[in-house]
Design a protein around this motif. Sequence first.
Motif, mmCIF file in Angstrom:
data_model
loop_
_atom_site.group_PDB
_atom_site.id
_atom_site.type_symbol
_atom_site.label_atom_id
_atom_site.label_comp_id
_atom_site.label_asym_id
_atom_site.label_seq_id
_atom_site.Cartn_x
_atom_site.Cartn_y
_atom_site.Cartn_z
ATOM 1 N N TRP A 152 0.829 -1.219 0.000
ATOM 2 C CA TRP A 152 0.000 0.000 0.000
ATOM 3 C C TRP A 152 0.862 1.268 0.000
ATOM 4 O O TRP A 152 0.356 2.377 0.151
ATOM 5 C CB TRP A 152 -0.946 -0.001 1.208
ATOM 6 N N LEU A 153 2.165 1.109 -0.210
ATOM 7 C CA LEU A 153 3.071 2.250 -0.169
ATOM 8 C C LEU A 153 2.664 3.409 -1.080
ATOM 9 O O LEU A 153 2.769 4.569 -0.671
ATOM 10 C CB LEU A 153 4.493 1.801 -0.508
ATOM 11 N N PRO A 154 2.196 3.157 -2.316
ATOM 12 C CA PRO A 154 1.778 4.296 -3.150
ATOM 13 C C PRO A 154 0.711 5.161 -2.483
ATOM 14 O O PRO A 154 0.682 6.381 -2.684
ATOM 15 C CB PRO A 154 1.250 3.630 -4.420
ATOM 16 N N PHE A 155 -0.160 4.552 -1.684
ATOM 17 C CA PHE A 155 -1.172 5.323 -0.961
ATOM 18 C C PHE A 155 -0.531 6.102 0.189
ATOM 19 O O PHE A 155 -0.901 7.253 0.457
ATOM 20 C CB PHE A 155 -2.279 4.391 -0.447
ATOM 21 N N TYR A 156 0.412 5.494 0.869
ATOM 22 C CA TYR A 156 1.135 6.190 1.938
ATOM 23 C C TYR A 156 1.823 7.434 1.398
ATOM 24 O O TYR A 156 1.773 8.509 2.015
ATOM 25 C CB TYR A 156 2.153 5.235 2.564
ATOM 26 N N TRP A 157 2.462 7.293 0.253
ATOM 27 C CA TRP A 157 3.180 8.415 -0.342
ATOM 28 C C TRP A 157 2.240 9.543 -0.773
ATOM 29 O O TRP A 157 2.673 10.674 -0.957
ATOM 30 C CB TRP A 157 3.994 7.938 -1.543
ATOM 31 N N LYS A 158 0.962 9.214 -0.930
ATOM 32 C CA LYS A 158 -0.026 10.221 -1.327
ATOM 33 C C LYS A 158 -0.844 10.729 -0.136
ATOM 34 O O LYS A 158 -1.875 11.370 -0.314
ATOM 35 C CB LYS A 158 -0.971 9.641 -2.386
ATOM 36 N N GLY A 159 -0.386 10.422 1.071
ATOM 37 C CA GLY A 159 -1.020 10.999 2.255
ATOM 38 C C GLY A 159 -2.125 10.187 2.878
ATOM 39 O O GLY A 159 -2.815 10.665 3.790
ATOM 40 N N PHE A 160 -2.326 8.945 2.431
ATOM 41 C CA PHE A 160 -3.333 8.075 3.031
ATOM 42 C C PHE A 160 -2.758 7.392 4.278
ATOM 43 O O PHE A 160 -1.539 7.287 4.440
ATOM 44 C CB PHE A 160 -3.786 7.016 2.030
ATOM 45 N N LYS A 161 -3.649 6.908 5.124
ATOM 46 C CA LYS A 161 -3.252 6.160 6.321
ATOM 47 C C LYS A 161 -3.757 4.724 6.200
ATOM 48 O O LYS A 161 -4.644 4.423 5.411
ATOM 49 C CB LYS A 161 -3.811 6.829 7.577
ATOM 50 N N GLN A 162 -3.160 3.859 7.031
ATOM 51 C CA GLN A 162 -3.500 2.439 6.957
ATOM 52 C C GLN A 162 -3.695 1.852 8.343
ATOM 53 O O GLN A 162 -2.931 2.140 9.261
ATOM 54 C CB GLN A 162 -2.389 1.684 6.233
ATOM 55 N N THR A 163 -4.745 1.042 8.487
ATOM 56 C CA THR A 163 -4.967 0.233 9.675
ATOM 57 C C THR A 163 -5.103 -1.215 9.223
ATOM 58 O O THR A 163 -5.722 -1.485 8.195
ATOM 59 C CB THR A 163 -6.254 0.654 10.414
ATOM 60 N N THR A 164 -4.546 -2.121 9.978
ATOM 61 C CA THR A 164 -4.588 -3.525 9.575
ATOM 62 C C THR A 164 -5.820 -4.228 10.141
ATOM 63 O O THR A 164 -6.045 -4.225 11.357
ATOM 64 C CB THR A 164 -3.326 -4.269 10.043
ATOM 65 N N GLU A 165 -6.613 -4.778 9.252
ATOM 66 C CA GLU A 165 -7.708 -5.677 9.614
ATOM 67 C C GLU A 165 -7.245 -7.106 9.307
ATOM 68 O O GLU A 165 -6.195 -7.313 8.711
ATOM 69 C CB GLU A 165 -8.964 -5.340 8.808
ATOM 70 N N TYR A 166 -8.051 -8.091 9.698
ATOM 71 C CA TYR A 166 -7.679 -9.482 9.424
ATOM 72 C C TYR A 166 -8.886 -10.290 8.975
ATOM 73 O O TYR A 166 -10.014 -10.072 9.423
ATOM 74 C CB TYR A 166 -7.098 -10.154 10.672
ATOM 75 N N THR A 167 -8.624 -11.202 8.056
ATOM 76 C CA THR A 167 -9.550 -12.283 7.795
ATOM 77 C C THR A 167 -8.788 -13.574 8.067
ATOM 78 O O THR A 167 -7.579 -13.559 8.310
ATOM 79 C CB THR A 167 -10.093 -12.248 6.358
#
Length: 351
Positions: A152-167
């Motif tokens: 998801w690095l391209p989203f990080y570089w564009k200012g997005f944030k990430q939280t980890t969910e699980y299945t």
Amino acid sequence: MLQASLISKSSLAKIDTGVSTKSINSSKLNIKKNNKARYETFSKQEDIPLFLQPWWLDIACSQSGLEWDVILYEKGGHIWGSFVYTYKNKMGFKIIAPPILTPITGPYIKYPSNQKIAKKLSWEKEIMSYFIDNLPKFDNFIMCFHHSIDNWLPFYWKGFKQTTEYTHVIEDLSNLDSVYENFDHMARNNIKRALKKDVKVIDSDDIEKFYEINKITFDKQGVKMSYSLEYIKELYIKAKDRDSVIIKFAKKDNKVYSVIMGVYDKNTLYILLAGSNRTIQTYGAEYLLFWEMMKFASEHNLSYDFEGSIIEGVEKRNRSFGAIPKPMFQITKTPSKILSVKKFVDSLRRG
């Protein structure tokens, strides 16, 4: 089973279009207007996960007060990626958010054959960046990617944030004896108890009874259901027309103890909904239903996705079946200062 970034079992054969990687890289980008009709054709040619298929999105969005659209990435006259997003306009704000009962939206990426790791990562960056740059202007963005998306690095570089969910997933059910051996004592004991009590498992089309039992689970927890009987009926009918759904009941003495609904595509059986009649002793019938669903997945050469949860009790149950936790990226961004303040205040209220 789907591999990284939703590349499917058969996709290498499909990707070999006669256009070399070199010619693709040297060709001019063929940018076309978003077109849902073209995506529908593309989704039939590829192993697109069920939740990203147009028919599912049509139903889910109509029942969730949303609309959907798709960004297509093209090179060399071929579609190499798609990005599904669902949205609504509320009180002057544009919100990109998922529909009810739709755990994933977002990207699907095809890869040219014989890519080295560096080329693969560059390819992902190029396509993901294109998706981000072609998103409509929004005030709030939240979506969860399929667990096969591991970058998801391209989203990080564009200012997005990430939280980890699980299945939780069982990839290979070809040897059911081996699968059963991986169950822990809790799963095995509940299955044995249900069988000892003569609980029977049947296939059913009774949506009303399914919804009734499913609702008991929510009522006992004091939680309001997010979906209606009408929604479940429409999903079931449309999925049944496509041979993409199965419902099973666990019964004894004409009483329904537990229910389960699975939906599936060419690769995976997803456990969409399940519930038990908590007003009576169910003898672990829900565990027997999960096991019977695994048998169905095995017969159809499907992997098994619990569509799990980060809720501790649910994780414990899924883990008891020997399922592997798969991280899923929940991607967010809130450009709107007003909504950012509201989210902050809401978080304070929740403690």
